[in-house]
Design a protein around this motif. Structure first.
Motif, PDB file in Angstrom:
ATOM      1  N   SER A  67       7.772   1.175  -9.965  1.00 29.03           N
ATOM      2  CA  SER A  67       7.000  -0.062  -9.931  1.00 29.03           C
ATOM      3  C   SER A  67       7.416  -1.013 -11.028  1.00 29.03           C
ATOM      4  O   SER A  67       7.182  -2.208 -10.937  1.00 29.03           O
TER       5      SER A  67
ATOM      6  N   ASN B  18       6.576   7.084  -2.924  1.00 26.64           N
ATOM      7  CA  ASN B  18       6.705   5.678  -3.324  1.00 26.64           C
ATOM      8  C   ASN B  18       5.387   4.925  -3.175  1.00 26.64           C
ATOM      9  O   ASN B  18       5.293   3.979  -2.403  1.00 26.64           O
ATOM     10  N   ALA B  20       2.389   2.373  -3.701  1.00 28.55           N
ATOM     11  CA  ALA B  20       2.325   1.010  -4.219  1.00 28.55           C
ATOM     12  C   ALA B  20       1.257   0.953  -5.288  1.00 28.55           C
ATOM     13  O   ALA B  20       0.100   1.257  -5.028  1.00 28.55           O
ATOM     14  N   GLN B  26      -0.885  -2.191 -13.121  1.00 32.79           N
ATOM     15  CA  GLN B  26       0.502  -2.226 -13.576  1.00 32.79           C
ATOM     16  C   GLN B  26       0.696  -2.415 -15.065  1.00 32.79           C
ATOM     17  O   GLN B  26       1.635  -1.841 -15.618  1.00 32.79           O
TER      18      GLN B  26
END
Lengths: 329, 110
Positions: A67, B18, B20, B26
């Motif tokens: 990410s 993977n 999200a 983040q």
């Protein structure tokens, strides 16, 4: 912290504890406790808890790495798609042009055959001469090569092209410049002219679309190489003092547009693959009275007249549109 | 050895799935990674010192990650997010360095 065990640098305990004892004191305490209880000091590293945590750690690393990777912006990937589409279509177009050249050669062979079969071969010479005049066949001979390029200061803008402006900057070669130069070359006695491998017939249009110069709806890329067949010395002598020659030298001085002329003994210009038949009528005598053996080859009896084409004038400044299908009569 | 295999398995699962990451999560990912690295190297050093304890490892790992994320969150709310996260990164980085140096001394006797 006992009173007698005070260190002289007690005020720096934050830094010292950070630097000298990074290992979690919990390990030491737990080991001491286990030792006091008679168990071995360390637990095994193979417990379920440790394995679970190892899996969690690996998962965390992988997710963070994926990410936090910088992704290409949407504009870059869109540009990449457009570039690959353009290249695919350009390749398709050049394949089709090669096919057109091969098939038209076949057509000419059939025409010659039909003329011979109908008993009169003296039109072959006339046909060949007319084909040369109509710029349908490649030609070789001595001539001039003129290379024209934008001013050097516009080179740095190469890849910054996200501005969709349709104006030309000062140092760029415009389609009007190419028109004036090509007309000057025709006036100086050139017999055949091609730009970047595209032959100019008498109906050729030099226009622009956005920032690109297009010849007969095909875009050109810099530098623009104009090949003119004819008497090199005489052409140069007539071109330089003419209006076009003076215009070109003004461009070079004022806008720093680069141009150079070179004479050569043997240059080749290709045929105009877009030459189409639009009007045909039979001659009055008995030549061609028997129908040609191939229905797709109408007889060229002298009426491939370039002036009857319905293309727009070469000087118009409308943006390019796809040519509409024009039927042959 | 088994924990290393577990680590590889976790990496493979992360790459394969993977997931999200939601946008609000983040900013905490880098801090979480560094905190996890600090706990892992501390555990490695404890193993080499002979005093490894799995409960301590688990607690130190989770508390590191959560406290680091909390400090960054608090810093964001107070408006000193960049400075506090710099502090966290500096401290954890120093601890990682020291642990790695001790591990190196154990392994290479140098």
């Amino acid at each position: 912290m006992t009173q007698q065990g005070r260190r002289p640098d007690e005020s720096m305990t934050l830094l010292t504890s950070m630097l000298e004892r990074p290992l979690d004191p919990g390990y030491q305490d737990a080991a001491d406790r286990r030792e006091a209880a008679g168990l071995p000091r360390a637990t095994s590293t193979r417990t379920v808890l440790v394995v679970l945590l190892a899996i969690l750690t690996g998962f965390l690393f992988a997710v963070a790495a994926q990410s936090l990777r910088p992704k290409p912006t949407a504009a870059a990937s869109l540009k990449q798609q457009l570039v690959s589409r353009i290249e695919a279509f350009q390749k398709h177009a050049s394949d089709q042009e090669a096919r057109v050249a091969a098939v038209s050669k076949q057509v000419r062979d059939y025409e010659a055959l039909a003329l011979q079969q109908s008993g009169s071969a003296d039109l072959t010479g006339t046909i060949k001469q007319l084909e040369v005049d109509a710029a349908a066949v490649p030609l070789t001979g001595p001539g001039l090569t003129m290379t024209i390029d934008d001013a050097p200061s516009t080179d740095v803008d190469g890849n910054a092209g996200s501005r969709p402006s349709s104006d030309f900057e000062q140092g760029q070669v415009t389609s009007g410049d190419l028109q004036i130069i090509v007309n000057g070359l025709w006036g100086a006695g050139a017999e055949a002219i091609s730009i970047n491998g595209h032959r100019l017939s008498s109906t050729a249009a030099i226009r622009f679309a956005g920032r690109a110069i297009i010849v007969d709806f095909r875009p050109l890329s810099r530098p623009y190489v104009i090949t003119a067949l004819g008497d090199a010395g005489a052409m140069q002598q007539l071109f330089e003092p003419s209006f076009a020659g003076v215009y070109l030298s003004e461009l070079m001085h004022q806008y720093k547009i680069r141009s150079s002329i070179a004479a050569a003994d043997s240059l080749t210009v290709p045929g105009d693959s877009a030459a189409r038949l639009e009007v045909a009528k039979p001659l009055n005598d008995t030549v061609g009275s028997s129908p040609p053996s191939v229905p797709s080859a109408p007889s060229v009896s002298g009426t491939s007249d370039p002036q009857t084409s319905k293309r727009g004038p070469a000087g118009s400044t409308t943006p390019a549109e796809t040519p509409s299908e024009e039927s042959t009569s | 050895m088994i924990p290393v295999l577990g680590l590889l398995a976790g990496l493979a699962i992360g790459i394969f799935l993977n997931p999200a990451v939601p946008v609000w999560l983040q900013p905490y990912l880098p801090i979480a990674v560094i905190a996890a690295l600090d706990a892992v190297f501390g555990a490695l050093r404890a193993v080499l010192d002979g005093i490894f304890n799995d409960k301590v490892f688990v607690v130190s790992f989770l508390s590191n990650v959560i406290i680091a994320a909390l400090i960054v969150y608090l810093g964001d709310k107070l408006g000193v997010g960049a400075q506090l996260s710099t502090g966290v990164v500096v401290v954890l980085g120093i601890r990682i360095f020291s642990n790695v140096a001790a591990i190196r001394r154990h392994i290479f006797h140098a």
